[in-house]
Design an enzyme around this catalytic site. Structure first.
Site, PDB file in Angstrom:
ATOM      1  N   HIS A 194       0.808  -1.233   0.000  1.00 40.99           N
ATOM      2  CA  HIS A 194       0.000   0.000   0.000  1.00 40.99           C
ATOM      3  C   HIS A 194       0.833   1.273   0.000  1.00 40.99           C
ATOM      4  O   HIS A 194       0.301   2.367  -0.118  1.00 40.99           O
ATOM      5  CB  HIS A 194      -0.937   0.021   1.213  1.00 40.99           C
ATOM      6  CG  HIS A 194      -0.237   0.361   2.496  1.00 40.99           C
ATOM      7  ND1 HIS A 194       0.491  -0.559   3.195  1.00 40.99           N
ATOM      8  CD2 HIS A 194      -0.146   1.521   3.185  1.00 40.99           C
ATOM      9  CE1 HIS A 194       0.998   0.012   4.266  1.00 40.99           C
ATOM     10  NE2 HIS A 194       0.633   1.285   4.289  1.00 40.99           N
TER      11      HIS A 194
HETATM   12  C1  UD1 Z   1      -2.104   5.587   5.738  1.00 42.16           C
HETATM   13  C2  UD1 Z   1      -0.877   6.025   6.534  1.00 42.16           C
HETATM   14  C3  UD1 Z   1       0.129   4.893   6.555  1.00 42.16           C
HETATM   15  C4  UD1 Z   1      -0.493   3.597   7.009  1.00 42.16           C
HETATM   16  C5  UD1 Z   1      -1.716   3.298   6.155  1.00 42.16           C
HETATM   17  C6  UD1 Z   1      -2.412   2.032   6.563  1.00 42.16           C
HETATM   18  C7  UD1 Z   1      -0.309   8.425   6.460  1.00 42.16           C
HETATM   19  C8  UD1 Z   1       0.635   9.409   5.895  1.00 42.16           C
HETATM   20  N1  UD1 Z   1      -0.232   7.195   5.946  1.00 42.16           N
HETATM   21  O1  UD1 Z   1      -1.678   5.378   4.400  1.00 42.16           O
HETATM   22  O2  UD1 Z   1       1.184   5.231   7.442  1.00 42.16           O
HETATM   23  O3  UD1 Z   1       0.465   2.567   6.900  1.00 42.16           O
HETATM   24  O4  UD1 Z   1      -2.619   4.394   6.283  1.00 42.16           O
HETATM   25  O5  UD1 Z   1      -3.431   1.697   5.645  1.00 42.16           O
HETATM   26  O6  UD1 Z   1      -1.051   8.751   7.334  1.00 42.16           O
HETATM   27  N2  UD1 Z   1      -8.652   5.108   0.648  1.00 42.16           N
HETATM   28  C9  UD1 Z   1      -9.899   4.569   0.445  1.00 42.16           C
HETATM   29  N3  UD1 Z   1     -10.651   4.260   1.537  1.00 42.16           N
HETATM   30  C10 UD1 Z   1     -10.231   4.454   2.810  1.00 42.16           C
HETATM   31  C11 UD1 Z   1      -8.966   5.015   2.998  1.00 42.16           C
HETATM   32  C12 UD1 Z   1      -8.183   5.319   1.913  1.00 42.16           C
HETATM   33  O7  UD1 Z   1     -10.332   4.357  -0.680  1.00 42.16           O
HETATM   34  O8  UD1 Z   1     -10.976   4.149   3.756  1.00 42.16           O
HETATM   35  C13 UD1 Z   1      -7.828   5.393  -0.540  1.00 42.16           C
HETATM   36  C14 UD1 Z   1      -7.983   6.801  -1.061  1.00 42.16           C
HETATM   37  O9  UD1 Z   1      -7.868   6.750  -2.434  1.00 42.16           O
HETATM   38  C15 UD1 Z   1      -6.774   7.516  -0.491  1.00 42.16           C
HETATM   39  C16 UD1 Z   1      -5.751   6.424  -0.444  1.00 42.16           C
HETATM   40  O10 UD1 Z   1      -6.465   5.230  -0.167  1.00 42.16           O
HETATM   41  O11 UD1 Z   1      -6.393   8.597  -1.283  1.00 42.16           O
HETATM   42  C17 UD1 Z   1      -4.692   6.624   0.589  1.00 42.16           C
HETATM   43  O12 UD1 Z   1      -5.236   6.817   1.893  1.00 42.16           O
HETATM   44  P1  UD1 Z   1      -4.415   7.637   3.001  1.00 42.16           P
HETATM   45  O13 UD1 Z   1      -5.107   7.587   4.309  1.00 42.16           O
HETATM   46  O14 UD1 Z   1      -4.078   8.964   2.478  1.00 42.16           O
HETATM   47  O15 UD1 Z   1      -3.044   6.863   3.099  1.00 42.16           O
HETATM   48  P2  UD1 Z   1      -2.712   5.320   3.203  1.00 42.16           P
HETATM   49  O16 UD1 Z   1      -1.939   4.950   1.998  1.00 42.16           O
HETATM   50  O17 UD1 Z   1      -3.899   4.490   3.565  1.00 42.16           O
END
Ligand code: UD1
Length: 345
Positions: A194
């Site tokens: 991820h």
């Molecule tokens: C975040 C954390 C990371 C952790 C990870 C666990 C930060 C900087 N990063 O990364 O340290 O290891 O969570 O999963 O805080 N999205 C969805 N649904 C959700 C959540 C996210 O579709 O419920 C998608 C969205 O497109 C979003 C992308 O995932 O833009 C990334 O989500 P984000 O919370 O920004 O970062 P993670 O990569 O999940």
């Protein structure tokens, strides 16, 4: 004493769950950084975490926008609730945002759980979040001696540092009967991916998926897919690179731990999974150049290969060279130790 805790993203929920058994009237604020059922609510249900008192519903955004949205809404909650102490966990943007808010409120103490972890790689957003949060905190609870030593080296006053153990591992003891009573014959590789550095560049993602897909022709690969990774695969048109893997939606805590515990090996770029794999002595191949959990490498249970995917097979063969384990297995009482320290404050 009024305690308020913050959660936002998937890895936070497993770190707050053990606390709810001790801090009975804790106010829980969910920032909404993660919002899909499989990324959030499934953990509240599976780990018996009470419904959050507040959900800020900030959702996904750029780092600065997500952080600032959390900050402005969290400040309102804190003004309303007037807690004595705020507990933040881990290293996600929600952790950083809420720590910054509390650091400017002189009458509220800040406690950071999973403090002192360092990968020494500042290109990781999480490393920035960890360093800033630690330097703003009044009480720093560390999972390992390594973490406590990192803080001392950075000049943090030793009286603020407590080596209490790894709180996420408390859950593994609490739910061990459910997790360990499952026999799946150990005949698959578990794969998770991820991290933006692996998923957001088409060439990198393509080469990782292609190599794991190749392995899956000889050995079944189970791939619970993170929403970010799923959307990048669709965007870059890489569906053929996963056509032989067994793809499933992100799993809840107990289901994930069952399959991790029984896996032949795990290939991952997650932080927490390295620790959980080490706990179960499951060989872990980490698709990163650095780790904030170095003891898992010293234990011989974790090999870092960056995104040089050609090293997967070589890494798998190295796991036969077992070394003496360092004692970082938890006794399941980290939350209790943290509770006793905070109660004395
Ligand atoms: C975040 C954390 C990371 C952790 C990870 C666990 C930060 C900087 N990063 O990364 O340290 O290891 O969570 O999963 O805080 N999205 C969805 N649904 C959700 C959540 C996210 O579709 O419920 C998608 C969205 O497109 C979003 C992308 O995932 O833009 C990334 O989500 P984000 O919370 O920004 O970062 P993670 O990569 O999940």
């Amino acid at each position: 004493m009024k305690v308020l805790s913050v959660v936002g993203a998937r890895p936070n929920f497993v770190k707050i769950a053990p606390l709810v058994d001790y801090f009975k009237n804790m106010v829980i604020v969910h920032t909404g950084q993660h919002y899909d059922y499989e990324m959030s609510e499934i953990f509240f249900k599976g780990l018996n975490i009470p419904r959050p008192n507040y959900n800020l519903n900030v959702g996904s955004n750029t780092h600065a926008k997500q952080t600032s949205l959390i900050m402005s809404q969290f400040e309102d909650v804190v003004i309303e609730e007037k807690p004595d102490i705020v507990i933040v966990v881990g290293d996600v943007n929600s952790t950083l945002a809420c720590s910054l808010v509390i650091s400017k409120m002189s009458n509220i103490k800040l406690a950071h759980i999973e403090s002192g972890e360092r990968s020494f790689d500042r290109s990781m957003p999480e490393e920035i979040n960890r360093i800033v949060t630690d330097h703003l905190s009044d009480y720093l609870f560390c999972s390992t001696k390594d973490a406590a030593n990192n803080l001392i080296r950075e000049g943090i006053d030793e009286s603020k540092i407590f080596h209490t153990g790894n709180i996420a591992l408390d859950n593994l003891l609490k739910y061990r009967h459910e997790i360990e009573n499952c026999v799946t014959q150990n005949s698959y590789i578990l794969f998770t991916l991820h991290r933006p550095s692996n998923t957001d560049y088409c060439e990198t993602l393509h080469s990782i998926l292609k190599a794991v897909n190749e392995i899956s022709r000889n050995f079944p690969v189970l791939f619970p897919i993170h929403p970010r990774t799923k959307s990048r695969i669709d965007e870059f048109g890489l569906q053929d690179d996963i056509n032989n893997m067994n793809i499933v939606d992100p799993l809840g805590y107990i289901d994930f731990m069952k399959i991790l515990n029984e896996a032949k090996c795990v290939i991952t770029d997650s932080g927490g999974i390295q620790v959980e794999a080490d706990y179960y002595n499951v060989p872990c191949i980490t698709l990163r150049d650095t780790t904030e959990h170095l003891y898992t490498v010293r234990n011989g249970n974790n090999i870092l290969i960056g995104n040089d995917i050609s090293r997967i097979k070589e890494a798998m063969s190295k796991f036969s060279e077992k070394r003496e384990r360092e004692e970082n297995r938890n006794d399941g009482r980290t939350a209790e130790r943290i509770y006793n320290i905070i109660r004395r404050i």
